[in-house]
Design a protein around this motif. Structure first.
Motif, PDB file in Angstrom:
ATOM      1  N   THR A  34       0.806  -1.226   0.000  1.00 56.16           N
ATOM      2  CA  THR A  34       0.000   0.000   0.000  1.00 56.16           C
ATOM      3  C   THR A  34       0.831   1.264   0.000  1.00 56.16           C
ATOM      4  OG1 THR A  34      -0.111  -0.064   2.417  1.00 56.16           O
ATOM      5  CG2 THR A  34      -1.899  -1.151   1.186  1.00 56.16           C
ATOM      6  N   ASN A  35       2.145   1.141   0.172  1.00 57.47           N
ATOM      7  CA  ASN A  35       3.003   2.314   0.232  1.00 57.47           C
ATOM      8  C   ASN A  35       4.166   2.177  -0.748  1.00 57.47           C
ATOM      9  OD1 ASN A  35       1.661   2.070   3.028  1.00 57.47           O
ATOM     10  ND2 ASN A  35       2.459   4.158   3.033  1.00 57.47           N
ATOM     11  N   CYS A  36       4.604   3.317  -1.249  1.00 58.23           N
ATOM     12  CA  CYS A  36       5.758   3.338  -2.149  1.00 58.23           C
ATOM     13  C   CYS A  36       7.026   2.968  -1.380  1.00 58.23           C
ATOM     14  CB  CYS A  36       5.900   4.732  -2.759  1.00 58.23           C
ATOM     15  SG  CYS A  36       7.399   4.961  -3.743  1.00 58.23           S
ATOM     16  N   VAL A  42       1.305   6.785  -0.068  1.00 59.97           N
ATOM     17  CA  VAL A  42       0.272   5.778  -0.331  1.00 59.97           C
ATOM     18  C   VAL A  42       0.144   5.555  -1.833  1.00 59.97           C
ATOM     19  CG1 VAL A  42      -2.181   5.221  -0.079  1.00 59.97           C
ATOM     20  CG2 VAL A  42      -0.971   6.392   1.780  1.00 59.97           C
ATOM     21  N   LEU A  43       0.121   4.295  -2.245  1.00 58.24           N
ATOM     22  CA  LEU A  43      -0.006   3.946  -3.660  1.00 58.24           C
ATOM     23  C   LEU A  43      -1.470   3.849  -4.055  1.00 58.24           C
ATOM     24  CD1 LEU A  43       2.725   1.154  -3.926  1.00 58.24           C
ATOM     25  CD2 LEU A  43       2.848   3.450  -4.894  1.00 58.24           C
ATOM     26  N   ASN A  44      -1.803   4.378  -5.209  1.00 58.89           N
ATOM     27  CA  ASN A  44      -3.160   4.221  -5.737  1.00 58.89           C
ATOM     28  C   ASN A  44      -3.109   3.967  -7.238  1.00 58.89           C
ATOM     29  OD1 ASN A  44      -2.281   6.715  -6.479  1.00 58.89           O
ATOM     30  ND2 ASN A  44      -3.891   7.860  -5.405  1.00 58.89           N
ATOM     31  N   GLY A  45      -2.078   3.252  -7.683  1.00 64.12           N
ATOM     32  CA  GLY A  45      -1.920   2.921  -9.094  1.00 64.12           C
ATOM     33  C   GLY A  45      -0.607   2.195  -9.314  1.00 64.12           C
ATOM     34  N   CYS A  48       3.916   5.662  -8.244  1.00 65.53           N
ATOM     35  CA  CYS A  48       3.729   6.539  -7.099  1.00 65.53           C
ATOM     36  C   CYS A  48       3.391   7.942  -7.592  1.00 65.53           C
ATOM     37  CB  CYS A  48       4.996   6.569  -6.244  1.00 65.53           C
ATOM     38  SG  CYS A  48       4.926   7.743  -4.873  1.00 65.53           S
ATOM     39  N   SER A  49       2.350   8.511  -7.034  1.00 62.68           N
ATOM     40  CA  SER A  49       1.936   9.847  -7.470  1.00 62.68           C
ATOM     41  C   SER A  49       2.858  10.935  -6.930  1.00 62.68           C
ATOM     42  CB  SER A  49       0.505  10.125  -6.991  1.00 62.68           C
ATOM     43  OG  SER A  49       0.431  10.028  -5.566  1.00 62.68           O
TER      44      SER A  49
END
Length: 371
Positions: A34-36, A42-45, A48-49
């Motif tokens: 869930t984390n880079c 926080v990862l959502n794809g 990493c944003s």
């Protein structure tokens, strides 16, 4: 009791989250992380944003080779999109990059650095863009070299024979020795051009005093600045004393300082495009860097073709025709010019290019003398 249960639950939750985030000892980041792993966001794809790193990372040997190929040649597709456009649609490439299409193409500076590196590597084996199949100088130039070398060899033998005469007065002998040094220096230049090595490596500089000490080959003030005059004078002595080393320094400086062509060219590109509005110096820098990158790659192709046995006449004709045509297309479409406007600016810029090359050669010569 409930507080202890809450604390235990928090510890278990933290342990599970840490297991998800902690890098595994296998080949990839654990599924469901869930984390880079780079910045902790926080990862959502898939990326990493915050920092742009991939969510899925590899720890295999094949991944190393993938990274090398990706870094050098942009095998993700950038290079294959950039090179065809640089060759056939340079103006469109320049315009699209300037107007914001950056992720699709290799950046001008990255392409320039790659071109310089590749050109240096290829020239190390082929000897240059206009060498013949054996990597030597063209036959016509070689014949001139041989003729001049034979004439110098004859004069050297005659001068040495005169010096061997014990009846020669000391003053005349000094003049003959100075002449012999001059002849050997000229012969060294031809020998280096033909073989890469001087024929008389121990030859002194051109002039000698009565005591045999070296005399400066540059007399008087050159720049009007004492320390700079001394540097130029010492550099001139080094170049005459060891032309092979001087030529090597000039050649190596040419690769190391090739980036100077960009700032040297910028003012002239600006002058050539005066009257064309909406183009700041950034646009001229992109135009210049892509153009120089193309020329480097063109020289590289010529060097390979020369090594494969393509005739000198064909390479010479291509060299005369291709660069102006490429520059015309880049000018016309990068700056949205009419055909007459692009042609006029091509003529102006062609004249400026010679000025830039002379400035660049002068700088390399000066750096070679100081080195």
């Amino acid at each position: 009791m409930s507080g202890e249960l809450d604390a235990a639950g928090t510890a278990i939750e933290g342990a599970l989250l840490g297991a998800a985030v902690e890098p595994a000892h296998g080949n990839a980041q654990p599924v469901g992380a869930t984390n880079c792993l780079n910045c902790g966001s926080v990862l959502n794809g898939q990326f990493c944003s915050a920092c742009g790193q991939k969510a899925h990372v590899h720890r295999t040997l094949s991944a190393i080779w993938h990274d090398i190929l990706h870094s050098v040649l942009h095998f993700d597709g950038k290079m294959w999109r950039t090179l065809p456009m640089l060759l056939f649609k340079p103006g469109e490439l320049t315009r699209r990059y300037v107007h914001g299409e950056r992720a699709k193409f290799v950046s001008p500076m990255a392409l320039f650095l790659f071109s310089i590196f590749l050109m240096f590597a290829v020239f190390s084996f082929t000897g240059g863009p206009f060498s013949n199949a054996e990597g030597s100088v063209p036959d016509a130039v070689q014949r001139d070299f041989n003729s001049e070398a034979a004439k110098l060899d004859k004069e050297i033998r005659e001068t040495e024979a005169k010096l061997a005469d014990v009846k020669i007065p000391p003053a005349a002998k000094l003049g003959l020795q100075a002449k012999l040094n001059d002849l050997k220096s000229d012969r060294n230049g031809i020998a280096f051009a033909q073989t890469g090595k001087p024929l008389y490596p121990d030859n002194n500089i051109r002039s000698s005093s009565a005591s045999g000490a070296k005399v400066s080959v540059i007399e008087g003030s050159v720049t009007g600045i004492d320390w700079l005059d001394n540097a130029v004078r010492k550099g001139g002595e080094k170049m005459v004393a060891n032309p092979s080393l001087a030529f090597y320094k000039l050649q190596s400086n040419g690769y190391k300082f090739a980036w100077l062509l960009i700032p040297l060219s910028l003012p002239f590109v600006w002058l050539a495009t005066l009257g064309v509005r909406g183009h700041p110096f950034y646009d001229h820098a992109v135009f210049t860097t892509y153009s120089i990158s193309f020329m480097c790659l063109l020289f590289l192709i010529f060097a390979i073709l020369g090594k494969l046995g393509v005739s000198e006449n064909a390479l010479g004709l291509a060299f005369v025709l291709i660069p102006p045509l490429h520059l015309y297309k880049q000018l016309r479409h990068a700056y949205s010019l009419t055909r007459p406007g692009a042609l006029i600016r091509l003529i102006i810029l062609s004249f400026f290019i010679w000025m830039v090359l002379i400035l660049f050669a002068s700088i390399l010569l000066f750096l070679g003398m100081l080195g």
